[in-house]
Design an enzyme around this catalytic site. Structure first.
Site, short mmCIF file in Angstrom:
data_model
loop_
_atom_site.label_atom_id
_atom_site.label_comp_id
_atom_site.label_asym_id
_atom_site.label_seq_id
_atom_site.Cartn_x
_atom_site.Cartn_y
_atom_site.Cartn_z
N HIS A 115 31.18 62.08 16.42
CA HIS A 115 31.49 60.66 16.23
C HIS A 115 32.95 60.46 15.82
CE1 HIS A 115 27.29 59.81 16.80
NE2 HIS A 115 26.97 60.60 15.80
N LYS B 97 47.44 36.08 50.63
CA LYS B 97 47.07 34.66 50.48
C LYS B 97 46.35 34.15 51.71
CE LYS B 97 48.96 30.06 49.63
NZ LYS B 97 50.13 29.25 49.18
#
Length: 507
Positions: free
Chosen positions: A269, A140
């Site tokens: 595919h 922070k």
């Protein structure tokens, strides 16, 4: 964005000390003072460097069996103090709080403890409190403080120290803060998922190790993979694996894992266009390729057997993107490696997730992975004629393929060989017609073949079409309100049908 800050005091409290000695040595050379706890303090002093104990600063000992050590205003005040805010500076001077410019901390190994099968009491004790609080506080206040939140960040910190000594830029501190929040969020997700125990009360999935791909499904889309491919495969040849390669590789792995017999599969595919189970890799390859030698061009190949020279010589005759096997003979690799871009993967033992999810609309769909593999015990004969043992074997074989094919799907098989499949169709009749046409185009005789469907037949039309082509046995989930019509047709025409009670839709 390059405001430089000097490191004067470092708080170091870590579980993993491997690789820390170089950092401590460099910091000491730069005149940095150390503040630490317990074992880490002893480690620093064993290197010959002075280190102040956290207890001496806070005037409180480590209490509650070590649960409370750093949780004190003199620690968190030193981290959270905003150096550019006069009010903060006045308060830390008033309360004799030293500024802490670097925090090196890591977390107890919660995930590893859970994975080890430890007791709940041991698992709970591996929920870090002080460490996670230090990480959040230092991250922070990245404007003034550097945070190193895991062993993975030791090297970036050392590189920074070697480059410009005990100073850091704002860009470096912000990057470290970002990495720290990645650590803390991943840790909290793991803890939540442990307590949630599979209930799915909220969606929390955290995966590290980002790999940027060349692009996504299409060149105009960005693509990433999050995970550890190296734990699952050794890539020993070929170009970088693409987004679409990964989709096919995933489908290939799911499919081959259905089979215990030596099997070779060819996928295109995400669907199998050729598959056969045989006694040798060479024979399995030849019969898999025979299923659709046209679609095999540019496909993904996978086998659960070791690829030898004879098989490699045949496989090398066609163009394909990827081959996956548990191992290869040396001379087989010499043959397969002749194509520069061909991706050759050695599959390793790796635990696969039991959940599947995909993002869609404004949320996420989650489901259990379809791990059902039907056996003879799961089959219910619903016709007067029972299937032969050979038909049962072929139906179970075909059922594994149809389970891993895009719906609507129909699979035709005989002699543990995929003859043809119809996949991704809007009707089951279209899927069957596609499969029949395809099988015939490659010269297969459908007499005595079996048919597998990924869902029930709402009408007997597919059964009628299959019967006219010589197909003798059918496997399907069952469950249609009009099942009796299909059963009646089979009885009238001497076909065998079994149901499994389990649908295998795949979209």
């Amino acid at each position: 964005m390059s405001e430089s800050k000097r490191i004067k005091t470092a708080l170091v409290s870590v579980y993993h000390k491997e690789g820390l000695d170089e950092i401590i040595t460099k910091l000491h050379e730069e005149g940095v003072e150390f503040l630490s706890t317990g074992g880490t303090r002893q480690f620093i002093e064993s290197l010959g460097y002075p280190c102040k104990a956290v207890e001496d600063l806070t005037t409180y000992p480590s209490i509650l069996g070590g649960r409370v050590k750093t949780l004190h205003p003199k620690i968190f005040g030193g981290i959270l103090c905003r150096r550019g805010l006069e009010q903060d500076l006045q308060q830390i001077e008033k309360y004799e709080i030293p500024e802490i410019d670097l925090v090196i901390v890591d977390l107890y190994p919660f995930e590893a403890t859970v994975a080890s099968g430890a007791s709940e009491a041991d698992i709970i004790e591996k929920i870090d409190i002080g460490g996670i609080s230090l990480i959040r506080a230092a991250a922070k206040n990245y404007n003034d403080v550097i945070i190193v939140a895991s062993q993975a960040q030791y090297k970036p910190l050392l590189d920074m120290l070697m480059e410009h000594g005990a100073t850091s830029s704002l860009e470096e501190r912000r990057w470290m803060a970002k990495e720290a929040f990645a650590v803390s969020s991943h840790y909290d997700s793991a803890i939540f998922n442990y307590f949630d125990a599979g209930e799915g009360s909220a969606f929390r999935c955290s995966v590290n190790s980002q790999k940027q791909l060349r692009y996504g499904e299409n060149p105009h889309q960005k693509g990433y993979f999050y995970g550890n491919l190296e734990a699952m495969f050794d890539q020993i040849h070929g170009k970088e694996i693409s987004y679409n390669n990964l989709l096919d590789i995933n489908a290939a792995v799911d499919l081959i894992d259905e089979f215990d017999d030596l099997t070779f599969a060819i996928l295109k595919h995400n669907n199998a266009c050729g598959l056969a189970s045989r006694s040798t890799v060479l024979d399995a390859w030849k019969d898999a390729l025979a299923g659709d030698p046209v679609s095999a061009f540019g496909g993904v190949l996978i086998t659960n057997g070791v690829v030898d020279k004879e098989a490699a010589e045949e496989i090398n005759k066609i163009f394909f993107e990827v081959i996956i096997a548990p191992d290869y003979d040396v001379d087989a690799l010499e043959i397969l490696g002749q194509k520069k871009n061909r991706i050759i993967l050695v599959r390793k033992e790796a635990k696969l997730p039991k959940k599947q999810f995909r993002a869609l609309l404004n949320g996420v769909l989650v489901q259990d992975k379809d791990t059902n593999i039907e056996t003879v015990a799961d089959l219910k004969t619903v016709t007067d004629k029972a299937p032969t043992p050979e038909e049962v074997e072929d139906m179970l074989f075909a059922n594994k393929i149809v389970k891993n094919s895009k719906s609507n799907a129909i699979v035709l098989a005989k002699g543990k060989q995929l003859l043809a499949s119809g996949v991704g169709q809007t009707s089951r009749v279209d899927a069957l017609k596609q499969a029949i046409e395809k099988a015939k185009s490659f010269g297969f005789d459908l007499n005595g073949a079996v048919m597998a469907s990924d869902a029930f037949f709402p009408f007997p039309d597919c059964v009628e079409i299959a019967d006219k082509e010589g197909i003798t046995a059918v496997i399907q989930p069952g469950g249609s309100v009009k099942d009796d019509l299909s059963f009646a047709y089979c009885n009238e025409h001497g076909m065998a049908m079994v149901t499994t009670g389990i649908r295998h839709f795949k979209h």
